[in-house]
Scaffold this active site. Structure first.
Site, PDB file in Angstrom:
ATOM      1  N   PRO A   1      -0.450   8.811   8.480  1.00  0.00           N
ATOM      2  CA  PRO A   1      -0.610  10.227   8.815  1.00  0.00           C
ATOM      3  C   PRO A   1      -0.204  10.507  10.260  1.00  0.00           C
ATOM      4  O   PRO A   1      -0.362   9.657  11.133  1.00  0.00           O
ATOM      5  CB  PRO A   1      -2.105  10.494   8.646  1.00  0.00           C
ATOM      6  CG  PRO A   1      -2.716   9.240   8.131  1.00  0.00           C
ATOM      7  CD  PRO A   1      -1.743   8.131   8.411  1.00  0.00           C
ATOM      8  N   THR A   2       0.298  11.695  10.492  1.00  0.00           N
ATOM      9  CA  THR A   2       0.580  12.156  11.849  1.00  0.00           C
ATOM     10  C   THR A   2      -0.751  12.507  12.530  1.00  0.00           C
ATOM     11  O   THR A   2      -1.820  12.260  11.961  1.00  0.00           O
ATOM     12  CB  THR A   2       1.532  13.365  11.779  1.00  0.00           C
ATOM     13  OG1 THR A   2       1.962  13.664  13.093  1.00  0.00           O
ATOM     14  CG2 THR A   2       0.871  14.591  11.174  1.00  0.00           C
TER      15      THR A   2
ATOM     16  N   ARG B   1       4.239  16.917  19.754  1.00  0.00           N
ATOM     17  CA  ARG B   1       3.350  16.309  18.772  1.00  0.00           C
ATOM     18  C   ARG B   1       3.339  17.155  17.489  1.00  0.00           C
ATOM     19  O   ARG B   1       3.512  18.379  17.534  1.00  0.00           O
ATOM     20  CB  ARG B   1       1.907  16.224  19.299  1.00  0.00           C
ATOM     21  CG  ARG B   1       1.698  15.247  20.439  1.00  0.00           C
ATOM     22  CD  ARG B   1       1.797  13.797  20.005  1.00  0.00           C
ATOM     23  NE  ARG B   1       1.531  12.887  21.101  1.00  0.00           N
ATOM     24  CZ  ARG B   1       2.442  12.463  21.983  1.00  0.00           C
ATOM     25  NH1 ARG B   1       3.698  12.874  21.911  1.00  0.00           N
ATOM     26  NH2 ARG B   1       2.107  11.623  22.937  1.00  0.00           N
TER      27      ARG B   1
ATOM     28  N   TRP C   1      -3.734  17.807  30.358  1.00  0.00           N
ATOM     29  CA  TRP C   1      -3.211  16.534  30.891  1.00  0.00           C
ATOM     30  C   TRP C   1      -1.710  16.408  30.678  1.00  0.00           C
ATOM     31  O   TRP C   1      -1.159  16.866  29.668  1.00  0.00           O
ATOM     32  CB  TRP C   1      -3.858  15.350  30.183  1.00  0.00           C
ATOM     33  CG  TRP C   1      -5.334  15.211  30.416  1.00  0.00           C
ATOM     34  CD1 TRP C   1      -6.103  15.916  31.292  1.00  0.00           C
ATOM     35  CD2 TRP C   1      -6.203  14.312  29.726  1.00  0.00           C
ATOM     36  NE1 TRP C   1      -7.406  15.497  31.203  1.00  0.00           N
ATOM     37  CE2 TRP C   1      -7.497  14.519  30.255  1.00  0.00           C
ATOM     38  CE3 TRP C   1      -6.034  13.346  28.732  1.00  0.00           C
ATOM     39  CZ2 TRP C   1      -8.606  13.801  29.808  1.00  0.00           C
ATOM     40  CZ3 TRP C   1      -7.133  12.631  28.292  1.00  0.00           C
ATOM     41  CH2 TRP C   1      -8.405  12.853  28.823  1.00  0.00           C
TER      42      TRP C   1
ATOM     43  N   LEU D   1      -4.045  14.030  13.354  1.00  0.00           N
ATOM     44  CA  LEU D   1      -4.917  14.823  12.484  1.00  0.00           C
ATOM     45  C   LEU D   1      -5.859  15.682  13.313  1.00  0.00           C
ATOM     46  O   LEU D   1      -6.187  15.344  14.446  1.00  0.00           O
ATOM     47  CB  LEU D   1      -5.754  13.892  11.604  1.00  0.00           C
ATOM     48  CG  LEU D   1      -4.982  12.957  10.689  1.00  0.00           C
ATOM     49  CD1 LEU D   1      -5.938  11.974  10.014  1.00  0.00           C
ATOM     50  CD2 LEU D   1      -4.205  13.760   9.639  1.00  0.00           C
TER      51      LEU D   1
ATOM     52  N   HIS E   1      -8.755  13.278  21.052  1.00  0.00           N
ATOM     53  CA  HIS E   1      -7.338  13.607  21.031  1.00  0.00           C
ATOM     54  C   HIS E   1      -7.129  15.007  21.614  1.00  0.00           C
ATOM     55  O   HIS E   1      -8.079  15.734  21.887  1.00  0.00           O
ATOM     56  CB  HIS E   1      -6.809  13.552  19.595  1.00  0.00           C
ATOM     57  CG  HIS E   1      -6.616  12.152  19.106  1.00  0.00           C
ATOM     58  ND1 HIS E   1      -7.503  11.533  18.269  1.00  0.00           N
ATOM     59  CD2 HIS E   1      -5.634  11.252  19.356  1.00  0.00           C
ATOM     60  CE1 HIS E   1      -7.076  10.303  18.013  1.00  0.00           C
ATOM     61  NE2 HIS E   1      -5.950  10.101  18.658  1.00  0.00           N
TER      62      HIS E   1
ATOM     63  N   TYR F   1      -3.845  -0.376  19.457  1.00  0.00           N
ATOM     64  CA  TYR F   1      -4.177   0.292  18.194  1.00  0.00           C
ATOM     65  C   TYR F   1      -3.019   0.175  17.205  1.00  0.00           C
ATOM     66  O   TYR F   1      -3.215  -0.122  16.020  1.00  0.00           O
ATOM     67  CB  TYR F   1      -4.476   1.764  18.512  1.00  0.00           C
ATOM     68  CG  TYR F   1      -4.800   2.627  17.331  1.00  0.00           C
ATOM     69  CD1 TYR F   1      -6.036   2.518  16.695  1.00  0.00           C
ATOM     70  CD2 TYR F   1      -3.898   3.577  16.856  1.00  0.00           C
ATOM     71  CE1 TYR F   1      -6.349   3.325  15.617  1.00  0.00           C
ATOM     72  CE2 TYR F   1      -4.200   4.383  15.783  1.00  0.00           C
ATOM     73  CZ  TYR F   1      -5.427   4.256  15.168  1.00  0.00           C
ATOM     74  OH  TYR F   1      -5.740   5.064  14.093  1.00  0.00           O
TER      75      TYR F   1
ATOM     76  N   SER G   1      -1.196   5.085  10.998  1.00  0.00           N
ATOM     77  CA  SER G   1      -1.027   6.141  11.992  1.00  0.00           C
ATOM     78  C   SER G   1       0.447   6.223  12.383  1.00  0.00           C
ATOM     79  O   SER G   1       1.160   5.215  12.325  1.00  0.00           O
ATOM     80  CB  SER G   1      -1.845   5.778  13.234  1.00  0.00           C
ATOM     81  OG  SER G   1      -1.334   6.432  14.366  1.00  0.00           O
ATOM     82  N   SER G   2       0.868   7.401  12.832  1.00  0.00           N
ATOM     83  CA  SER G   2       2.278   7.547  13.220  1.00  0.00           C
ATOM     84  C   SER G   2       2.593   6.795  14.517  1.00  0.00           C
ATOM     85  O   SER G   2       3.761   6.661  14.883  1.00  0.00           O
ATOM     86  CB  SER G   2       2.647   9.025  13.364  1.00  0.00           C
ATOM     87  OG  SER G   2       1.864   9.624  14.359  1.00  0.00           O
ATOM     88  N   CYS G   3       1.566   6.275  15.210  1.00  0.00           N
ATOM     89  CA  CYS G   3       1.852   5.545  16.459  1.00  0.00           C
ATOM     90  C   CYS G   3       2.352   4.129  16.201  1.00  0.00           C
ATOM     91  O   CYS G   3       2.627   3.390  17.141  1.00  0.00           O
ATOM     92  CB  CYS G   3       0.650   5.531  17.384  1.00  0.00           C
ATOM     93  SG  CYS G   3      -0.660   4.497  16.787  1.00  0.00           S
TER      94      CYS G   3
ATOM     95  N   GLY H   1     -12.313  10.092   6.698  1.00  0.00           N
ATOM     96  CA  GLY H   1     -13.120   9.656   5.555  1.00  0.00           C
ATOM     97  C   GLY H   1     -13.963  10.791   5.001  1.00  0.00           C
ATOM     98  O   GLY H   1     -14.059  10.967   3.777  1.00  0.00           O
TER      99      GLY H   1
ATOM    100  N   LYS I   1      -2.809  -1.477  13.428  1.00  0.00           N
ATOM    101  CA  LYS I   1      -2.418  -0.698  12.236  1.00  0.00           C
ATOM    102  C   LYS I   1      -1.206  -1.337  11.543  1.00  0.00           C
ATOM    103  O   LYS I   1      -1.121  -1.329  10.309  1.00  0.00           O
ATOM    104  CB  LYS I   1      -2.133   0.761  12.620  1.00  0.00           C
ATOM    105  CG  LYS I   1      -3.397   1.544  12.949  1.00  0.00           C
ATOM    106  CD  LYS I   1      -4.272   1.670  11.724  1.00  0.00           C
ATOM    107  CE  LYS I   1      -5.540   2.452  11.954  1.00  0.00           C
ATOM    108  NZ  LYS I   1      -6.418   2.479  10.772  1.00  0.00           N
TER     109      LYS I   1
END
Ligand code: GDP
Length: 300
Positions: A150-151, A196, A189, A153, A166, A123, A94-96, A3, A127
């Protein structure tokens, strides 16, 4: 992060009639507050960038919060936009939203063709509900509500908390702190093998404003991916980050942590067909974000 990038871009392109509220000023999960806000301000164009977001650990630890808050935000804002005659609304997904094992690159038509990835299912469901809210309001009420996916960000105003962030801000902070504290190991991790794709948030803002100004729901048809169409492994990202930050020690992988989805590279041919292409390269974007981090976030 999303935003504030849209707001920065609108301001820098000369818009002076912007209405926005911070999280503290307006609770979008509260229907009464959202209704009162829309009735008072009567916005004509709405960018719905607000969401509860987080990295792989936050998503899998607090799934109830992720599904509840995002559903409430979307239902309240999209319904109030319809009730108050908003001319156009742009919803950020989101791309997820895509199935865990969908073919790569991910085309828009793969939505709801398979099981979601477990770590961010809550999530993703919220979405997907947002996309379908826009679709069905358009269908029944003739609104012009568009959606973009969006992928991953990154950029200024990201969350750098190591438990909830993230991967991009987490690695920036980990390598930076290891460098200044002269530590010889950084723990990344997972296996480092998942791939990605990353898009600088200023590019995302540019794409959102371009779509808002130039295309309607009928042109876009349900939603459009926003990304660069290229990805890299988490291991490659870690090496790139170490190079940019100037960290010279070892990189270790903690395989007790989840990998998440193996790959989620977006097919961006629809976006290209609509006349938009990303401009900020991954290296330049990380360098710029690291400069922002040094000025605004680093712990001294
Ligand atoms: P995702 O894209 O929804 O899976 O979310 P993330 O950005 O949180 O994680 C992307 C990938 O980076 C996953 O495979 C993580 O295991 C990996 N990763 C490696 N190190 C980190 C870290 O320090 N923080 C986070 N959030 N992810 C990491």
């Amino acid at each position: 992060m999303a935003g504030s990038a849209i707001k920065r871009k609108l301001e820098s392109s000369g818009h002076t009639n912007l209405i926005y509220r911070s999280h503290a000023e307006l609770d979008l999960t509260n229907q009464e507050e959202v209704t009162a806000f829309f009735e008072k301000e009567r916005p004509e164009y709405v960018f719905l960038a607000a969401a509860k977001v987080g990295g792989i650990l936050a998503n899998s630890t607090y799934p109830a919060e992720f599904i509840y808050q995002n559903l409430m935000i979307e239902a309240n804002v999209i319904h109030a936009a319809y009730k108050n005659g908003v001319k156009k609304l742009l919803f950020l997904g989101s791309s997820c939203i895509y199935p865990k094992l969908a073919p790569q690159p991910l085309k828009e038509e793969y939505l709801l063709t398979g099981e979601l990835e477990e770590t961010n299912e809550a999530y993703a469901i919220a979405k997907i509900a947002g996309i379908r809210l826009c679709k069905h309001y358009n269908q029944q009420y003739g609104t012009n509500f568009i959606s973009v996916m969006p992928t991953n960000l990154y950029g200024p105003n990201d969350n750098f908390d190591l438990q909830t962030s993230h991967v991009m801000p987490a690695l920036m902070r980990k390598f930076h702190e290891a460098k200044i504290k002269n530590e010889h190991q950084v723990i990344v991790w997972g296996t480092g093998k998942p791939r990605r794709e990353f898009l600088h948030v200023d590019d995302m803002a540019d794409a959102c404003i371009y779509l808002m100004e130039n295309w309607t729901y009928n042109d876009i048809e349900e939603f459009v991916n926003i990304g660069v169409g290229k990805d890299l492994t988490i291991c490659e990202l870690a090496k790139l980050m170490a190079d940019i930050v100037g960290y010279k020690g070892t990189i270790l992988f903690d395989t007790t942590k989840p990998d998440g989805t193996p790959q989620k590279r977006l097919d961006v041919s629809k976006l290209h067909g609509l006349g938009w292409d990303a401009r900020i390269s991954l290296r330049d974007g990380i360098v710029q974000t690291y400069e922002w981090y040094l000025e605004n976030v680093q712990t001294k």
